[in-house]
Design a protein around this motif. Structure first.
Motif, PDB file in Angstrom:
ATOM      1  N   ALA A  77       0.838  -1.205   0.000  1.00  0.00           N
ATOM      2  CA  ALA A  77       0.000   0.000   0.000  1.00  0.00           C
ATOM      3  C   ALA A  77       0.874   1.257   0.000  1.00  0.00           C
ATOM      4  O   ALA A  77       0.588   2.222  -0.718  1.00  0.00           O
ATOM      5  N   ARG A  78       1.952   1.256   0.800  1.00  0.00           N
ATOM      6  CA  ARG A  78       2.858   2.404   0.827  1.00  0.00           C
ATOM      7  C   ARG A  78       3.569   2.573  -0.514  1.00  0.00           C
ATOM      8  O   ARG A  78       3.703   3.692  -1.015  1.00  0.00           O
ATOM      9  N   ILE A  79       4.029   1.469  -1.094  1.00  0.00           N
ATOM     10  CA  ILE A  79       4.693   1.532  -2.402  1.00  0.00           C
ATOM     11  C   ILE A  79       3.727   2.091  -3.443  1.00  0.00           C
ATOM     12  O   ILE A  79       4.088   2.948  -4.251  1.00  0.00           O
ATOM     13  N   SER A  80       2.510   1.623  -3.421  1.00  0.00           N
ATOM     14  CA  SER A  80       1.499   2.081  -4.370  1.00  0.00           C
ATOM     15  C   SER A  80       1.238   3.577  -4.203  1.00  0.00           C
ATOM     16  O   SER A  80       1.190   4.325  -5.190  1.00  0.00           O
ATOM     17  N   ALA A  81       1.081   4.024  -2.966  1.00  0.00           N
ATOM     18  CA  ALA A  81       0.796   5.442  -2.705  1.00  0.00           C
ATOM     19  C   ALA A  81       1.972   6.324  -3.128  1.00  0.00           C
ATOM     20  O   ALA A  81       1.778   7.379  -3.738  1.00  0.00           O
ATOM     21  N   ARG A  82       3.194   5.890  -2.834  1.00  0.00           N
ATOM     22  CA  ARG A  82       4.374   6.670  -3.220  1.00  0.00           C
ATOM     23  C   ARG A  82       4.534   6.708  -4.736  1.00  0.00           C
ATOM     24  O   ARG A  82       4.892   7.738  -5.301  1.00  0.00           O
ATOM     25  N   THR A  83       4.279   5.593  -5.382  1.00  0.00           N
ATOM     26  CA  THR A  83       4.385   5.542  -6.839  1.00  0.00           C
ATOM     27  C   THR A  83       3.370   6.479  -7.474  1.00  0.00           C
ATOM     28  O   THR A  83       3.695   7.255  -8.375  1.00  0.00           O
ATOM     29  N   GLU A  84       2.135   6.421  -6.994  1.00  0.00           N
ATOM     30  CA  GLU A  84       1.087   7.281  -7.535  1.00  0.00           C
ATOM     31  C   GLU A  84       1.429   8.759  -7.326  1.00  0.00           C
ATOM     32  O   GLU A  84       1.287   9.573  -8.249  1.00  0.00           O
ATOM     33  N   ALA A  85       1.914   9.103  -6.135  1.00  0.00           N
ATOM     34  CA  ALA A  85       2.278  10.495  -5.861  1.00  0.00           C
ATOM     35  C   ALA A  85       3.429  10.943  -6.757  1.00  0.00           C
ATOM     36  O   ALA A  85       3.420  12.070  -7.267  1.00  0.00           O
ATOM     37  N   SER A  86       4.397  10.076  -6.972  1.00  0.00           N
ATOM     38  CA  SER A  86       5.540  10.417  -7.831  1.00  0.00           C
ATOM     39  C   SER A  86       5.104  10.619  -9.274  1.00  0.00           C
ATOM     40  O   SER A  86       5.536  11.567  -9.939  1.00  0.00           O
ATOM     41  N   LEU A  87       4.266   9.725  -9.762  1.00  0.00           N
ATOM     42  CA  LEU A  87       3.782   9.851 -11.139  1.00  0.00           C
ATOM     43  C   LEU A  87       2.963  11.124 -11.308  1.00  0.00           C
ATOM     44  O   LEU A  87       3.141  11.864 -12.284  1.00  0.00           O
ATOM     45  N   ASN A  88       2.062  11.386 -10.365  1.00  0.00           N
ATOM     46  CA  ASN A  88       1.257  12.610 -10.442  1.00  0.00           C
ATOM     47  C   ASN A  88       2.143  13.847 -10.381  1.00  0.00           C
ATOM     48  O   ASN A  88       1.917  14.820 -11.105  1.00  0.00           O
ATOM     49  N   GLY A  89       3.160  13.814  -9.535  1.00  0.00           N
ATOM     50  CA  GLY A  89       4.083  14.940  -9.436  1.00  0.00           C
ATOM     51  C   GLY A  89       4.828  15.179 -10.737  1.00  0.00           C
ATOM     52  O   GLY A  89       4.977  16.321 -11.178  1.00  0.00           O
ATOM     53  N   ALA A  90       5.297  14.101 -11.368  1.00  0.00           N
ATOM     54  CA  ALA A  90       6.015  14.238 -12.638  1.00  0.00           C
ATOM     55  C   ALA A  90       5.110  14.803 -13.722  1.00  0.00           C
ATOM     56  O   ALA A  90       5.497  15.700 -14.479  1.00  0.00           O
ATOM     57  N   VAL A  91       3.888  14.297 -13.792  1.00  0.00           N
ATOM     58  CA  VAL A  91       2.935  14.780 -14.802  1.00  0.00           C
ATOM     59  C   VAL A  91       2.577  16.238 -14.529  1.00  0.00           C
ATOM     60  O   VAL A  91       2.583  17.078 -15.441  1.00  0.00           O
ATOM     61  N   ASN A  92       2.285  16.580 -13.280  1.00  0.00           N
ATOM     62  CA  ASN A  92       1.908  17.958 -12.939  1.00  0.00           C
ATOM     63  C   ASN A  92       3.060  18.929 -13.182  1.00  0.00           C
ATOM     64  O   ASN A  92       2.852  20.042 -13.678  1.00  0.00           O
TER      65      ASN A  92
END
Length: 128
Positions: A77-92
């Motif tokens: 769950a932590r890996i998933s949340a960090r991955t999602e936040a990183s991807l969203n940050g890169a896109v934004n």
């Protein structure tokens, strides 16, 4: 500081990361299926010998499998949340970069289209 972000490169990395993250999702789904089944069938040690997990209490192996499941669920769950936040940050960040470039281009174009201000030497002098 000079920036040179290539949106297609960011998109490529984001897509590869999404593909890799799908492996974590599959691992999590496998854990959610396999560990409870193993826990159920681990059985327990009772007086007189081994008894299957169906009607008996939870034995040490089943308990350990439950703890393993809890540990890995939290990690995934932590890996998933960090991955999602990183991807969203890169896109934004890429979108903000592109928007900044568009604003700079618009400002440059607006300045280029303005009526030029001509200040000729001696123009307007001597008038009262």
């Amino acid at each position: 500081m000079d920036w040179d972000i290539k949106p297609s490169g960011v998109q490529g990395v984001v897509n590869k990361t999404i593909t890799a993250a799908e492996g974590f999702q599959k691992a999590g789904a496998s854990l959610e299926t396999a560990l409870p089944a193993a826990q159920k069938n681990a059985g327990t040690v009772t007086e007189g010998g081994f008894r299957g997990g169906e009607g008996g209490g939870m034995g040490p192996i089943a308990g350990a499998l439950g703890e393993l499941m809890t540990f890995h669920q939290n990690r995934l769950a932590r890996i998933s949340a960090r991955t999602e936040a990183s991807l969203n940050g890169a896109v934004n960040a890429t979108m903000a970069y592109l928007q900044g470039n568009i604003e700079q281009a618009e400002n440059a174009q607006r300045e280029a289209l303005k009526e030029p201000q001509i200040d000729l030497p001696g123009a307007g002098k001597g008038k009262a």
